[in-house]
Scaffold this motif. Structure first.
Motif, PDB file in Angstrom:
ATOM      1  N   ARG A   4       3.636 -93.923 -17.668  1.00  0.00           N
ATOM      2  CA  ARG A   4       3.017 -93.660 -18.804  1.00  0.00           C
ATOM      3  C   ARG A   4       3.261 -92.207 -19.296  1.00  0.00           C
ATOM      4  NH1 ARG A   4      -1.523 -96.439 -19.836  1.00  0.00           N
ATOM      5  NH2 ARG A   4      -2.690 -94.540 -20.553  1.00  0.00           N
ATOM      6  N   GLU A   6       1.180 -87.666 -22.398  1.00  0.00           N
ATOM      7  CA  GLU A   6       0.435 -87.468 -23.062  1.00  0.00           C
ATOM      8  C   GLU A   6      -0.673 -88.337 -23.639  1.00  0.00           C
ATOM      9  OE1 GLU A   6       3.991 -88.895 -25.095  1.00  0.00           O
ATOM     10  OE2 GLU A   6       3.500 -87.302 -23.678  1.00  0.00           O
ATOM     11  N   ALA A   7      -0.328 -89.454 -22.783  1.00  0.00           N
ATOM     12  CA  ALA A   7      -1.132 -90.717 -22.850  1.00  0.00           C
ATOM     13  C   ALA A   7      -2.445 -90.517 -22.445  1.00  0.00           C
ATOM     14  CB  ALA A   7      -0.375 -91.805 -22.053  1.00  0.00           C
ATOM     15  N   HIS A  23      -5.570 -93.195 -17.652  1.00  0.00           N
ATOM     16  CA  HIS A  23      -5.985 -94.606 -17.307  1.00  0.00           C
ATOM     17  C   HIS A  23      -6.259 -94.902 -15.852  1.00  0.00           C
ATOM     18  CE1 HIS A  23      -5.144 -99.126 -16.133  1.00  0.00           C
ATOM     19  NE2 HIS A  23      -6.104 -98.984 -17.083  1.00  0.00           N
ATOM     20  N   LEU A  32      -5.891 -98.646 -23.863  1.00  0.00           N
ATOM     21  CA  LEU A  32      -5.055 -97.843 -22.841  1.00  0.00           C
ATOM     22  C   LEU A  32      -3.672 -98.623 -22.502  1.00  0.00           C
ATOM     23  CD1 LEU A  32      -7.768 -96.054 -21.198  1.00  0.00           C
ATOM     24  CD2 LEU A  32      -6.653 -95.289 -23.015  1.00  0.00           C
ATOM     25  N   HIS A  69       0.287 -98.190 -23.574  1.00  0.00           N
ATOM     26  CA  HIS A  69       0.781 -96.614 -23.080  1.00  0.00           C
ATOM     27  C   HIS A  69       1.824 -96.979 -21.901  1.00  0.00           C
ATOM     28  CE1 HIS A  69      -1.536 -94.216 -25.970  1.00  0.00           C
ATOM     29  NE2 HIS A  69      -2.334 -94.876 -25.638  1.00  0.00           N
ATOM     30  N   TYR A  70       1.630 -98.182 -21.240  1.00  0.00           N
ATOM     31  CA  TYR A  70       2.755 -98.321 -20.209  1.00  0.00           C
ATOM     32  C   TYR A  70       4.007 -98.615 -20.888  1.00  0.00           C
ATOM     33  CZ  TYR A  70      -0.580 -98.127 -16.452  1.00  0.00           C
ATOM     34  OH  TYR A  70      -1.753 -97.522 -15.555  1.00  0.00           O
ATOM     35  N   GLY A  71       3.929 -98.828 -22.064  1.00  0.00           N
ATOM     36  CA  GLY A  71       5.537 -99.256 -22.668  1.00  0.00           C
ATOM     37  C   GLY A  71       6.131-100.547 -22.302  1.00  0.00           C
TER      38      GLY A  71
END
Length: 134
Positions: A90, A93-94, A97, A122, A125-127
């Motif tokens: 992550r 800046e995420a 979690h 949320l 944000h792991y992409g």
């Protein structure tokens, strides 16, 4: 499409809750999709039910019974899934979690080539390309 559903999606689906989005409902009801639920979700329900049955009134046995009756397929956890957790990243800046169950579910989806269907804002944000937020 082969879809792994998060715990909330599973609970809302088996309860036929209006909290389930139209997009999620359409994916779950499409006969062309294979829907999986994880043993991690069973574990999460068991822990939450034991801690506070008022907030999680369904015991894990009933959760499994209803998921199976709905036509969902149970996905076991194996060592490869656990090893894949360390590949999840992550951005700094995420938003924070803290849910370890979600990380196992993402790792399972990634490892098994499944699309992970979640409501949790949320998790994108792991992409990971396997995450589908609805």
């Amino acid at each position: 499409m082969r879809i792994l559903i998060d715990t909330h999606i599973a609970l809302w689906a088996i309860a036929q809750s209006d909290r389930l989005s139209d997009k999620a409902r359409a994916l779950l009801e499409s006969g062309s999709n294979a829907i999986f639920y994880s043993i991690a979700s069973v574990w999460e329900v068991a822990i939450k039910h034991a801690i506070n049955p008022t907030n999680m009134p369904m015991p894990e046995e009933r959760f499994v019974e209803l998921c199976d009756a709905t036509g969902f397929t149970q996905l076991s956890i194996n060592a490869e899934h656990i090893f894949a957790i360390k590949s999840l990243r992550r951005p700094p800046e995420a938003p924070r979690h803290n849910d370890p169950f979600d990380r196992v579910l993402i790792a399972q989806a990634k490892t098994e080539g499944l699309t992970f269907l979640t409501h949790d804002s949320l998790l994108p944000h792991y992409g990971e390309s396997c995450i589908l937020h609805c």
